[in-house]
Scaffold this active site. Structure first.
Site, PDB file in Angstrom:
ATOM      1  N   ARG A   1       8.010  -2.721  -5.619  1.00  0.00           N
ATOM      2  CA  ARG A   1       7.780  -3.978  -5.728  1.00  0.00           C
ATOM      3  C   ARG A   1       6.364  -3.705  -4.604  1.00  0.00           C
ATOM      4  O   ARG A   1       4.916  -4.258  -4.358  1.00  0.00           O
ATOM      5  CB  ARG A   1       8.123  -4.837  -6.475  1.00  0.00           C
ATOM      6  CG  ARG A   1       8.682  -5.198  -4.739  1.00  0.00           C
ATOM      7  CD  ARG A   1       8.722  -7.011  -4.973  1.00  0.00           C
ATOM      8  NE  ARG A   1       9.910  -7.099  -3.856  1.00  0.00           N
ATOM      9  CZ  ARG A   1       9.410  -8.027  -2.621  1.00  0.00           C
ATOM     10  NH1 ARG A   1       8.354  -8.009  -2.101  1.00  0.00           N
ATOM     11  NH2 ARG A   1       9.965  -8.165  -1.508  1.00  0.00           N
TER      12      ARG A   1
ATOM     13  N   HIS B   1       0.720  -0.829   0.664  1.00  0.00           N
ATOM     14  CA  HIS B   1      -0.352  -1.760   1.758  1.00  0.00           C
ATOM     15  C   HIS B   1      -0.102  -1.080   3.578  1.00  0.00           C
ATOM     16  O   HIS B   1       0.946  -0.698   3.411  1.00  0.00           O
ATOM     17  CB  HIS B   1       0.265  -3.385   2.041  1.00  0.00           C
ATOM     18  CG  HIS B   1       1.169  -3.367   2.012  1.00  0.00           C
ATOM     19  ND1 HIS B   1       2.110  -4.127   1.028  1.00  0.00           N
ATOM     20  CD2 HIS B   1       2.174  -3.989   3.401  1.00  0.00           C
ATOM     21  CE1 HIS B   1       3.396  -3.879   1.472  1.00  0.00           C
ATOM     22  NE2 HIS B   1       3.632  -4.323   2.710  1.00  0.00           N
ATOM     23  N   LEU B   2      -1.015  -0.854   4.004  1.00  0.00           N
ATOM     24  CA  LEU B   2      -1.482  -0.847   5.495  1.00  0.00           C
ATOM     25  C   LEU B   2      -1.401  -1.964   6.598  1.00  0.00           C
ATOM     26  O   LEU B   2      -2.093  -2.891   5.990  1.00  0.00           O
ATOM     27  CB  LEU B   2      -1.922  -0.105   5.722  1.00  0.00           C
ATOM     28  CG  LEU B   2      -1.954   1.734   5.731  1.00  0.00           C
ATOM     29  CD1 LEU B   2      -3.196   2.600   5.824  1.00  0.00           C
ATOM     30  CD2 LEU B   2      -1.095   2.417   6.844  1.00  0.00           C
TER      31      LEU B   2
ATOM     32  N   ARG C   1       3.196 -12.185   5.021  1.00  0.00           N
ATOM     33  CA  ARG C   1       4.345 -13.250   4.837  1.00  0.00           C
ATOM     34  C   ARG C   1       4.424 -12.983   6.295  1.00  0.00           C
ATOM     35  O   ARG C   1       5.156 -13.845   6.761  1.00  0.00           O
ATOM     36  CB  ARG C   1       5.750 -12.618   3.759  1.00  0.00           C
ATOM     37  CG  ARG C   1       7.553 -13.083   4.721  1.00  0.00           C
ATOM     38  CD  ARG C   1       8.394 -12.684   3.838  1.00  0.00           C
ATOM     39  NE  ARG C   1       8.663 -11.098   3.626  1.00  0.00           N
ATOM     40  CZ  ARG C   1       8.843 -10.495   4.898  1.00  0.00           C
ATOM     41  NH1 ARG C   1       8.923 -10.662   6.072  1.00  0.00           N
ATOM     42  NH2 ARG C   1       8.464  -9.109   5.052  1.00  0.00           N
TER      43      ARG C   1
ATOM     44  N   CYS D   1      12.770  -4.312  -1.940  1.00  0.00           N
ATOM     45  CA  CYS D   1      11.497  -3.797  -2.054  1.00  0.00           C
ATOM     46  C   CYS D   1      10.818  -3.320  -2.919  1.00  0.00           C
ATOM     47  O   CYS D   1      10.541  -2.564  -3.528  1.00  0.00           O
ATOM     48  CB  CYS D   1      10.821  -3.305  -0.421  1.00  0.00           C
ATOM     49  SG  CYS D   1      10.289  -4.295   0.317  1.00  0.00           S
TER      50      CYS D   1
ATOM     51  N   ARG E   1      17.663   5.799 -22.324  1.00  0.00           N
ATOM     52  CA  ARG E   1      15.913   5.763 -22.183  1.00  0.00           C
ATOM     53  C   ARG E   1      16.905   4.336 -21.246  1.00  0.00           C
ATOM     54  O   ARG E   1      15.896   3.573 -20.908  1.00  0.00           O
ATOM     55  CB  ARG E   1      15.187   4.896 -23.338  1.00  0.00           C
ATOM     56  CG  ARG E   1      14.212   6.533 -24.103  1.00  0.00           C
ATOM     57  CD  ARG E   1      13.358   5.922 -24.879  1.00  0.00           C
ATOM     58  NE  ARG E   1      13.971   5.083 -25.626  1.00  0.00           N
ATOM     59  CZ  ARG E   1      14.225   6.025 -27.463  1.00  0.00           C
ATOM     60  NH1 ARG E   1      14.026   6.975 -27.543  1.00  0.00           N
ATOM     61  NH2 ARG E   1      14.646   4.675 -28.152  1.00  0.00           N
TER      62      ARG E   1
ATOM     63  N   ALA F   1       6.583  -4.367  11.089  1.00  0.00           N
ATOM     64  CA  ALA F   1       6.531  -6.320  10.698  1.00  0.00           C
ATOM     65  C   ALA F   1       7.181  -6.872  10.107  1.00  0.00           C
ATOM     66  O   ALA F   1       8.145  -6.269   8.793  1.00  0.00           O
ATOM     67  CB  ALA F   1       5.540  -6.183   9.879  1.00  0.00           C
TER      68      ALA F   1
ATOM     69  N   GLY G   1       5.074  -1.615  -0.326  1.00  0.00           N
ATOM     70  CA  GLY G   1       5.326  -0.888   0.514  1.00  0.00           C
ATOM     71  C   GLY G   1       4.341  -0.599   1.445  1.00  0.00           C
ATOM     72  O   GLY G   1       3.398  -1.034   1.518  1.00  0.00           O
ATOM     73  N   ASP G   2       5.652  -0.915   2.423  1.00  0.00           N
ATOM     74  CA  ASP G   2       4.517  -0.528   3.683  1.00  0.00           C
ATOM     75  C   ASP G   2       4.086   1.082   3.816  1.00  0.00           C
ATOM     76  O   ASP G   2       5.116   1.899   4.203  1.00  0.00           O
ATOM     77  CB  ASP G   2       5.790  -1.235   4.830  1.00  0.00           C
ATOM     78  CG  ASP G   2       5.107  -0.391   6.393  1.00  0.00           C
ATOM     79  OD1 ASP G   2       4.173   0.358   5.892  1.00  0.00           O
ATOM     80  OD2 ASP G   2       6.401  -1.467   6.993  1.00  0.00           O
TER      81      ASP G   2
END
Length: 264
Positions: free
Chosen positions: A166, A207-208, A21, A146, A126, A263, A168-169
């Site tokens: 969902r 992700h990196l 994005r 996120c 639960r 970012a 992750g930087d």
């Protein structure tokens, strides 16, 4: 913090190149899980220095149901500045969903208060789940959640938490997320009269960003140090009564910080 460093290494070596994005470009994997025993120390990354003030104040801000950066700015926390409008508003982000989820009938639900009450009432449930992914309000959010859903689990008098994130930087965001949800687990445990178990962190798109590769490699050259210890004021038993001064991290001896661009 070997599980976190293993993730960094794996994504650098095996991640798929993807667009994103922000237009920055990433290297990512789908589906990754880390587990931290909270009795082995507080899971705060030591291979670079993290800004503890930001982690603690952001969580307190969430728990108060706040969605304006005024409180954060007053406490020298700038991590949400890029997404706020001219009035400092972010729309119905995490705090709104945790404390004032709006159902289709317009009735607001305090998910966090319900959670605390339900853990006390029915620890084997639960259904000890909190969601920030309110589909009807996503378009109004400055940034869609996120870390979108988390669940608690009680066994043998200990409280564990699993987070589903969902997106992750890995370099900038994930170390904060680990510490934040570990802290939340300790706070909820104290508010419900329980000990702590594990924090389980499940990532979707881990992700990196391409402009974090060199920083990640630098971090991987450093030897992890002993984990610090979390101390909560034992007199606070109301989850929503915690203040910054009630939370102390002792023995944090990290390597120097490593700067990297955010970012947006």
């Amino acid at each position: 913090m070997k599980p976190y460093l293993d993730l960094l290494q794996h994504v650098l070596e095996h991640g798929a190149e993807k667009s994103d994005r922000t237009g920055t470009g990433t290297r990512s994997v789908f589906g990754w899980q880390m587990r931290f025993d909270l009795n082995d120390g507080f899971p705060l990354v030591t291979t670079k220095k993290l800004h503890l003030r930001s982690i603690i104040h952001e969580l307190l801000w969430f728990l108060q149901g706040d969605t304006n950066i005024g409180y954060l700015s007053d406490n020298q926390v700038r991590i949400w500045d890029e997404w706020a409008d001219d009035n400092g508003d972010l729309g119905p982000v995490y705090g709104k969903q945790w404390r004032r989820w709006t159902g289709p009938d317009g009735v607001e639900i305090d998910q966090m208060q319900w959670l605390v009450d339900e853990i006390k009432r029915n620890p084997d449930s639960r259904r000890l789940v909190i969601s920030a992914w309110n589909v009807g309000e996503l378009p109004q959010m400055a940034l869609m959640p996120c870390h979108s859903l988390f669940q608690f689990y009680v066994v043998n008098g200990k409280l564990s938490c699993q987070l589903y994130q969902r997106s992750g930087d890995i370099f900038l965001g994930v170390p904060f997320n680990i510490a934040s949800y570990a802290l939340l687990t300790h706070m909820v445990a104290q508010a419900t009269g329980l000990g702590v178990g594990d924090f389980v962190h499940t990532l979707g798109d881990a992700h990196l960003y391409s402009n974090h590769f060199d920083q990640a490699r630098k971090q991987l050259t450093r030897t992890p140090r002993a984990l610090p210890t979390l101390r909560l004021n034992p007199e606070v038993t109301d989850l929503f009564a915690f203040r910054f001064e009630d939370i102390a991290i002792e023995g944090y001896d990290p390597h120097p910080a490593i700067k990297a661009p955010v970012a947006v």
